[in-house]
Design a protein around this motif. Sequence first.
Motif, mmCIF file in Angstrom:
data_model
loop_
_atom_site.group_PDB
_atom_site.id
_atom_site.type_symbol
_atom_site.label_atom_id
_atom_site.label_comp_id
_atom_site.label_asym_id
_atom_site.label_seq_id
_atom_site.Cartn_x
_atom_site.Cartn_y
_atom_site.Cartn_z
ATOM 1 N N PRO A 4 -33.593 40.147 45.316
ATOM 2 C CA PRO A 4 -32.772 40.594 44.194
ATOM 3 C C PRO A 4 -33.616 41.346 43.161
ATOM 4 O O PRO A 4 -34.793 41.031 42.952
ATOM 5 C CB PRO A 4 -32.212 39.290 43.621
ATOM 6 N N VAL A 5 -33.012 42.315 42.525
ATOM 7 C CA VAL A 5 -33.707 43.196 41.591
ATOM 8 C C VAL A 5 -33.769 42.548 40.208
ATOM 9 O O VAL A 5 -32.731 42.173 39.641
ATOM 10 C CB VAL A 5 -32.993 44.553 41.502
ATOM 11 N N ILE A 6 -34.980 42.412 39.688
ATOM 12 C CA ILE A 6 -35.171 41.882 38.335
ATOM 13 C C ILE A 6 -34.971 43.023 37.341
ATOM 14 O O ILE A 6 -35.686 44.027 37.381
ATOM 15 C CB ILE A 6 -36.570 41.279 38.168
ATOM 16 N N VAL A 7 -34.004 42.866 36.449
ATOM 17 C CA VAL A 7 -33.728 43.870 35.428
ATOM 18 C C VAL A 7 -34.248 43.375 34.084
ATOM 19 O O VAL A 7 -33.910 42.281 33.629
ATOM 20 C CB VAL A 7 -32.222 44.170 35.323
ATOM 21 N N GLU A 105 -42.728 32.832 27.156
ATOM 22 C CA GLU A 105 -42.994 32.769 28.589
ATOM 23 C C GLU A 105 -43.697 34.032 29.070
ATOM 24 O O GLU A 105 -44.500 33.992 30.003
ATOM 25 C CB GLU A 105 -41.685 32.593 29.361
ATOM 26 N N MET A 106 -43.402 35.163 28.447
ATOM 27 C CA MET A 106 -43.976 36.437 28.864
ATOM 28 C C MET A 106 -44.258 37.288 27.634
ATOM 29 O O MET A 106 -43.560 37.202 26.619
ATOM 30 C CB MET A 106 -43.026 37.164 29.821
ATOM 31 N N GLU A 288 -28.627 42.927 45.003
ATOM 32 C CA GLU A 288 -28.141 42.035 43.957
ATOM 33 C C GLU A 288 -29.122 42.023 42.797
ATOM 34 O O GLU A 288 -30.297 42.352 42.961
ATOM 35 C CB GLU A 288 -27.995 40.604 44.498
ATOM 36 N N LEU A 289 -28.636 41.616 41.630
ATOM 37 C CA LEU A 289 -29.529 41.409 40.494
ATOM 38 C C LEU A 289 -30.060 39.983 40.527
ATOM 39 O O LEU A 289 -29.335 39.032 40.844
ATOM 40 C CB LEU A 289 -28.808 41.642 39.167
ATOM 41 N N ALA A 290 -31.325 39.836 40.186
ATOM 42 C CA ALA A 290 -31.930 38.508 40.114
ATOM 43 C C ALA A 290 -31.408 37.761 38.895
ATOM 44 O O ALA A 290 -31.233 38.342 37.817
ATOM 45 C CB ALA A 290 -33.449 38.626 40.038
ATOM 46 N N ARG A 296 -37.811 33.791 36.977
ATOM 47 C CA ARG A 296 -38.833 32.848 36.527
ATOM 48 C C ARG A 296 -39.675 32.334 37.691
ATOM 49 O O ARG A 296 -40.904 32.255 37.602
ATOM 50 C CB ARG A 296 -38.173 31.649 35.829
ATOM 51 N N GLU A 297 -38.996 31.994 38.779
ATOM 52 C CA GLU A 297 -39.714 31.454 39.937
ATOM 53 C C GLU A 297 -40.628 32.510 40.551
ATOM 54 O O GLU A 297 -41.789 32.228 40.866
ATOM 55 C CB GLU A 297 -38.713 30.951 40.979
ATOM 56 N N ARG A 298 -40.127 33.715 40.696
ATOM 57 C CA ARG A 298 -40.935 34.776 41.320
ATOM 58 C C ARG A 298 -42.124 35.175 40.454
ATOM 59 O O ARG A 298 -43.173 35.578 40.972
ATOM 60 C CB ARG A 298 -40.045 35.988 41.609
#
Length: 309
Positions: A4-7, A105-106, A288-290, A296-298
């Motif tokens: 899935p794509v992270i946006v 977190e980031m 799909e979108l993540a 977070r997991e990836r």
Amino acid sequence: MPKPVIVTCAPTGGIHTPTMSPHLPVTPDEIATAAVEAAEAGAAIIHLHARNPETGKPDPRPELFQEFMPQIAAACDAFLNVSTGGGLGMTREERLRAAVATSPEMASLNVGSLNFGIFPMLGKYSRWKHAWEPEFLETTRDFVFKNTFTDLEYIVKELGQGHGTKFEFECYDLGHLYNLAWLIEQGWIEPPFFVQMVFGVLGGVGADLDNLLHMHTIAGKLFGDDYEWSVLAAGRHQMPFATQAAMLGGNLRVGLEDSLFIGRGELASSNAAQVRKIRGVVESLGHELATPSQARERLGLKGGDHVAF
């Protein structure tokens, strides 16, 4: 199956000025609303800057971030990425204040110094809402955004080792990928690495598809299976490059920080409108979108219960 794509959505940034769009979020409430709407539209990551609510000028004060970050976190599950780029002309210490105070977190990190020219935008406007705006743009004619190797070491140790914060490593040119590889070789950061390739900023790599393909190839050689990659492009290149990233199996970033427009000559009415547009493109490609939890997991994040906001 493709991942899935992270946006990522960057709602306001520190580049565009209030004169350029009435839809640019400025106040804490406006930034919070824009972020939550973008998350509801499908963004898993919200990349944050703050602005002086009276003038719209980029502002590093942690108390401003604390006015909108808790609101966003309470209203959605997207995770918050605090800029260490701040605003052009800020010192390193000013740029780090909000991230150190909020322990997110980031956080973003430009992986090197570069000329950062936004002065060409001066010619597009004849009247300004605030006196600081044209001067701010003009200063970039003789400006270097500074992140030396000393700066990079300090930031990854202060935030990464000190706070458990992971980074959106913003790479504006090919050499920045090698700078990141050097940081990895020192053992100061651990995988997975989130590499944001930035195109179309004057002073950085141009928005040419050949450049994207080459940087993608080199990143694969340098980082192997230890990284997630994403693409952002400035201005009119935003949507085409986001689409190319999705087609190549990568992730992407949109938001009014990177482009004020949603189509040729058409200002985006909101950040969420840009997210919805690219979501439609991504889904039309069969992807799909993540979700925030998948992202977070990836990316190996510490979780929202280990932040200071």
